[in-house]
Scaffold this motif. Structure first.
Motif, mmCIF file in Angstrom:
data_model
loop_
_atom_site.group_PDB
_atom_site.id
_atom_site.type_symbol
_atom_site.label_atom_id
_atom_site.label_comp_id
_atom_site.label_asym_id
_atom_site.label_seq_id
_atom_site.Cartn_x
_atom_site.Cartn_y
_atom_site.Cartn_z
ATOM 1 N N ALA A 16 12.814 47.011 -52.520
ATOM 2 C CA ALA A 16 13.500 47.636 -51.434
ATOM 3 C C ALA A 16 15.220 47.647 -51.395
ATOM 4 O O ALA A 16 15.722 47.907 -51.083
ATOM 5 C CB ALA A 16 12.612 46.781 -50.023
ATOM 6 N N GLU A 17 15.212 46.504 -52.026
ATOM 7 C CA GLU A 17 16.960 46.000 -52.344
ATOM 8 C C GLU A 17 17.207 47.080 -53.247
ATOM 9 O O GLU A 17 18.317 47.684 -53.498
ATOM 10 C CB GLU A 17 17.539 44.805 -52.732
ATOM 11 C CG GLU A 17 17.527 43.576 -51.877
ATOM 12 C CD GLU A 17 17.950 43.505 -50.384
ATOM 13 O OE1 GLU A 17 19.112 43.789 -50.233
ATOM 14 O OE2 GLU A 17 17.302 43.181 -49.515
ATOM 15 N N ALA A 18 16.877 47.375 -53.946
ATOM 16 C CA ALA A 18 17.695 49.047 -55.292
ATOM 17 C C ALA A 18 17.128 50.035 -54.516
ATOM 18 O O ALA A 18 18.456 50.695 -54.927
ATOM 19 C CB ALA A 18 16.687 49.216 -56.546
ATOM 20 N N GLU A 49 26.673 45.657 -53.602
ATOM 21 C CA GLU A 49 25.861 43.930 -52.795
ATOM 22 C C GLU A 49 24.819 43.921 -52.857
ATOM 23 O O GLU A 49 24.009 43.267 -52.923
ATOM 24 C CB GLU A 49 27.270 44.399 -51.915
ATOM 25 C CG GLU A 49 28.071 43.670 -51.638
ATOM 26 C CD GLU A 49 28.982 43.249 -49.951
ATOM 27 O OE1 GLU A 49 27.979 43.000 -49.327
ATOM 28 O OE2 GLU A 49 29.719 42.780 -49.797
ATOM 29 N N GLU A 50 24.026 45.374 -52.273
ATOM 30 C CA GLU A 50 22.911 45.635 -52.654
ATOM 31 C C GLU A 50 22.118 45.680 -54.014
ATOM 32 O O GLU A 50 20.541 44.390 -54.001
ATOM 33 C CB GLU A 50 22.654 46.805 -52.045
ATOM 34 C CG GLU A 50 22.941 47.354 -51.270
ATOM 35 C CD GLU A 50 21.636 45.902 -49.760
ATOM 36 O OE1 GLU A 50 21.010 45.235 -50.137
ATOM 37 O OE2 GLU A 50 22.639 45.854 -48.794
ATOM 38 N N MET A 51 22.902 45.527 -55.090
ATOM 39 C CA MET A 51 22.268 45.102 -56.315
ATOM 40 C C MET A 51 22.356 44.164 -56.905
ATOM 41 O O MET A 51 21.628 43.404 -57.257
ATOM 42 C CB MET A 51 22.886 46.571 -57.248
ATOM 43 C CG MET A 51 23.027 47.948 -57.804
ATOM 44 S SD MET A 51 21.548 48.225 -57.972
ATOM 45 C CE MET A 51 20.713 47.401 -59.737
ATOM 46 N N ASP A 52 23.657 43.482 -56.196
ATOM 47 C CA ASP A 52 23.315 41.622 -56.570
ATOM 48 C C ASP A 52 22.328 40.946 -55.571
ATOM 49 O O ASP A 52 21.791 40.489 -55.941
ATOM 50 C CB ASP A 52 25.121 41.259 -55.569
ATOM 51 C CG ASP A 52 25.936 41.907 -56.105
ATOM 52 O OD1 ASP A 52 25.987 41.735 -57.355
ATOM 53 O OD2 ASP A 52 26.697 40.997 -55.715
ATOM 54 N N HIS A 53 21.540 41.336 -54.394
ATOM 55 C CA HIS A 53 20.669 41.435 -53.534
ATOM 56 C C HIS A 53 19.979 41.417 -54.233
ATOM 57 O O HIS A 53 18.801 39.813 -54.708
ATOM 58 C CB HIS A 53 20.247 41.988 -52.197
ATOM 59 C CG HIS A 53 21.974 41.237 -51.899
ATOM 60 N ND1 HIS A 53 22.084 42.864 -50.386
ATOM 61 C CD2 HIS A 53 22.768 40.995 -51.970
ATOM 62 C CE1 HIS A 53 23.141 42.583 -49.913
ATOM 63 N NE2 HIS A 53 23.290 41.072 -50.385
ATOM 64 N N SER A 54 19.157 42.695 -55.215
ATOM 65 C CA SER A 54 17.750 43.310 -55.625
ATOM 66 C C SER A 54 17.677 41.722 -56.929
ATOM 67 O O SER A 54 17.256 41.252 -57.568
ATOM 68 C CB SER A 54 18.187 44.626 -56.419
ATOM 69 O OG SER A 54 17.264 44.360 -57.295
ATOM 70 N N GLU A 126 23.206 37.182 -44.155
ATOM 71 C CA GLU A 126 23.582 37.780 -45.188
ATOM 72 C C GLU A 126 23.446 39.221 -43.986
ATOM 73 O O GLU A 126 24.417 39.937 -43.745
ATOM 74 C CB GLU A 126 23.074 37.983 -46.241
ATOM 75 C CG GLU A 126 23.567 39.384 -46.665
ATOM 76 C CD GLU A 126 25.061 39.791 -47.201
ATOM 77 O OE1 GLU A 126 25.856 38.285 -46.814
ATOM 78 O OE2 GLU A 126 25.424 40.852 -47.465
ATOM 79 N N GLN A 127 21.556 39.383 -43.525
ATOM 80 C CA GLN A 127 21.123 40.018 -42.466
ATOM 81 C C GLN A 127 21.952 39.913 -41.311
ATOM 82 O O GLN A 127 22.612 41.316 -41.015
ATOM 83 C CB GLN A 127 20.077 40.074 -42.445
ATOM 84 C CG GLN A 127 19.070 40.789 -43.327
ATOM 85 C CD GLN A 127 19.694 41.839 -44.420
ATOM 86 O OE1 GLN A 127 19.735 42.026 -45.287
ATOM 87 N NE2 GLN A 127 19.427 43.513 -43.231
ATOM 88 N N VAL A 128 21.946 39.486 -40.988
ATOM 89 C CA VAL A 128 23.706 39.309 -39.249
ATOM 90 C C VAL A 128 24.770 39.733 -39.734
ATOM 91 O O VAL A 128 24.939 40.606 -38.757
ATOM 92 C CB VAL A 128 23.603 37.635 -38.945
ATOM 93 C CG1 VAL A 128 24.620 37.903 -37.433
ATOM 94 C CG2 VAL A 128 22.173 36.677 -38.445
#
Ligand SMILES: [Fe+2]
Length: 177
Positions: A16-18, A49-54, A126-128
């Motif tokens: 989902a993050e990817a 940043e989203e790739m980081d989350h993944s 992070e979502q906030v």
């Protein structure tokens, strides 16, 4: 070791993050095509940043003795209805991601997987921030974006965002070494 449901949800979240990353990259490309290079930059940073989350979740699953099983990443949209449409879609997307993180948290709590609950704490914070950033982008566009000079200034401002790797990436990479 993980409860199978928690492990499955974490694996789905890696994907989902990817997907989030690709969604923002697609949005960035749309802005580049419209010569709004500042907005393009902002969404390009968001992609990274989203790739980081993944990667953070990927490394956490491996470090905590789980198995990574990657599924297919859906194709993001390639056509958008305009600047505001993208900003609105990005807020809605972050709200969806928040609900996914909460669902993993609920599952982890249900099986007393406190290490995962603790791990997810950063993502909840992070979502906030993500939702706040997305709302701010909409608010500022509504104030200034309909006027060409206002949009020019907003675009310049969006150009100021730069990427620094999320510290958690290195943290969880090193833990596995
Ligand atoms: Fe994310």
């Amino acid at each position: 070791m993980f409860d199978p449901k928690v492990e499955d949800l974490l694996n789905k979240q890696i994907v989902a993050e990817a997907y989030s990353a690709n969604l923002y990259l697609s949005m960035s490309a749309w802005f580049r095509d419209k010569n709004l290079d500042g907005y393009a930059n902002w969404f390009y940073v968001q992609y990274k940043e989203e790739m980081d989350h993944s990667l953070i979740i990927y490394n956490y699953v491996l470090n905590a003795g789980g198995q990574v099983k990657l599924g297919a990443i859906d194709a993001p949209p390639t056509e958008f209805g305009g600047v505001r449409d993208i900003l609105k879609q990005s807020l809605e997307h972050e709200q969806l991601v928040t609900s996914l993180i909460y669902a993993i948290n609920d599952a982890a709590l249900g099986v007393k997987d406190y290490k995962t609950v603790q791990f997810l704490d950063w993502f909840i914070q992070e979502q906030v921030e993500e939702e706040d950033n997305a709302s701010t982008n909409i608010g500022r566009f509504d104030l200034f974006g309909e006027d060409p000079k206002g949009l020019y200034s907003l675009d310049e401002e969006m150009n100021g965002r730069s990427y620094t790797q999320t510290p958690q990436v290195a943290h969880y990479e090193n833990e596995g070494a």
